[in-house]
Design a protein around this motif. Structure first.
Motif, PDB file in Angstrom:
ATOM      1  N   GLY A  32      -7.974   0.735  -7.652  1.00 54.51           N
ATOM      2  CA  GLY A  32      -7.782   1.617  -6.508  1.00 54.51           C
ATOM      3  C   GLY A  32      -6.485   2.393  -6.525  1.00 54.51           C
ATOM      4  O   GLY A  32      -5.882   2.606  -5.469  1.00 54.51           O
ATOM      5  N   VAL A  62      -6.344   1.046   1.776  1.00 51.65           N
ATOM      6  CA  VAL A  62      -7.757   0.812   2.079  1.00 51.65           C
ATOM      7  C   VAL A  62      -7.941   0.874   3.586  1.00 51.65           C
ATOM      8  O   VAL A  62      -7.213   0.200   4.332  1.00 51.65           O
ATOM      9  CB  VAL A  62      -8.212  -0.561   1.543  1.00 51.65           C
ATOM     10  N   LYS A 117      -0.648   3.204  -5.345  1.00 50.46           N
ATOM     11  CA  LYS A 117      -1.649   2.321  -4.744  1.00 50.46           C
ATOM     12  C   LYS A 117      -2.156   2.935  -3.457  1.00 50.46           C
ATOM     13  O   LYS A 117      -1.386   3.194  -2.525  1.00 50.46           O
ATOM     14  CB  LYS A 117      -1.043   0.938  -4.481  1.00 50.46           C
ATOM     15  N   GLU A 139       0.847  -1.186   0.000  1.00 55.18           N
ATOM     16  CA  GLU A 139       0.000   0.000   0.000  1.00 55.18           C
ATOM     17  C   GLU A 139       0.889   1.244   0.000  1.00 55.18           C
ATOM     18  O   GLU A 139       1.818   1.355   0.786  1.00 55.18           O
ATOM     19  CB  GLU A 139      -0.923  -0.007   1.206  1.00 55.18           C
TER      20      GLU A 139
END
Length: 247
Positions: A165, A213, A210, A117
């Motif tokens: 995403g 989330v 990226k 991430e």
């Protein structure tokens, strides 16, 4: 719009020399990447495809770099089934990989799987809506590189990244030559396109980050008001008293 998946196997070029004016093309792409290498951080970077080893990445602050191809490199493996753990690399470079793979969606999903991430995915590709797209009109050109590949527009690549995403942090045009003749010819039209229509570049560079989330869902800002009950026993006595008064 034609589907991304191809039922026919596509053989990628083994080196830059198999592309028209390949050495010049490699230099142009390397120069475009030089502007982004200092902006990528982390511990591990993976470069996919047979064209990746010749791209200079010395300016990148990520020291541990590896090349993965289906026929050689630091690691052997299919690009849509990488021999890496999930969330194990900080940056992933795909130079002209999407154009010469049977399942470009699978390659992008696999690159997304191994990225942490906040990691970056760097995609370089040919733009069919550009001077290089003129070669698609010739049956002879369609039998050789790069016109025997797929060629996806940068907007379509951005749509795929958005569905996974990712946030687009950079989109740069790199080349305006048609590659049908020497890049030194017709310099004036190339300069005019670079100033007036940069979206019609023959080769584009897209850098995407990226997004993380959230682990817990966001709470709603509005909630219905509930009556506060301090003591159920007191509420029972109040109800009995109201029934006695009604008698």
């Amino acid at each position: 719009m034609r589907p991304a998946y191809s039922h026919n196997a596509i053989t990628p070029p083994a080196n830059w020399q198999q592309l028209p004016w390949g050495d010049w093309l490699c230099q142009q792409i390397s120069a475009g990447l030089d502007n982004w290498w200092p902006k990528l951080f982390g511990y591990h970077m993976v470069k996919l495809g047979p064209l990746a080893p010749e791209l200079n990445s010395r300016l990148c602050s990520i020291r541990h770099q590896m090349v993965i191809t289906a026929s050689g490199g630091d690691l052997w493996g299919d690009l849509d089934d990488l021999p890496l753990q999930c969330r194990s690399v900080d940056a992933c470079l795909l130079p002209l990989v999407m154009d010469f793979h049977q399942d470009p969606h699978g390659v992008m999903r696999e690159a997304d799987r191994v990225l942490v991430e906040g990691g970056h995915m760097v995609v370089v590709g040919f733009n069919p809506v550009s001077p290089v797209g003129m070669g698609l009109l010739s049956p002879t050109c369609r039998q050789r590189y790069p016109w025997n590949g797929r060629m996806f527009t940068p907007n379509r690549i951005k749509d795929w990244l958005g569905l996974l995403g990712y946030q687009i942090v950079g989109h740069e045009p790199l080349v305006y030559s048609s590659l049908l003749w020497s890049p030194d010819r017709f310099l004036w039209p190339q300069q005019w396109m670079a100033q007036q229509t940069p979206s019609l570049a023959s080769v584009y560079l897209i850098v995407a980050r990226k997004l993380a989330v959230p682990l817990t869902p966001a709470r709603p800002l509005w909630r219905p008001k509930k009556r506060l009950i301090t003591s159920p026993a007191a509420m029972g006595r109040e109800a009995v008293g109201q029934r006695r008064d009604s008698r």
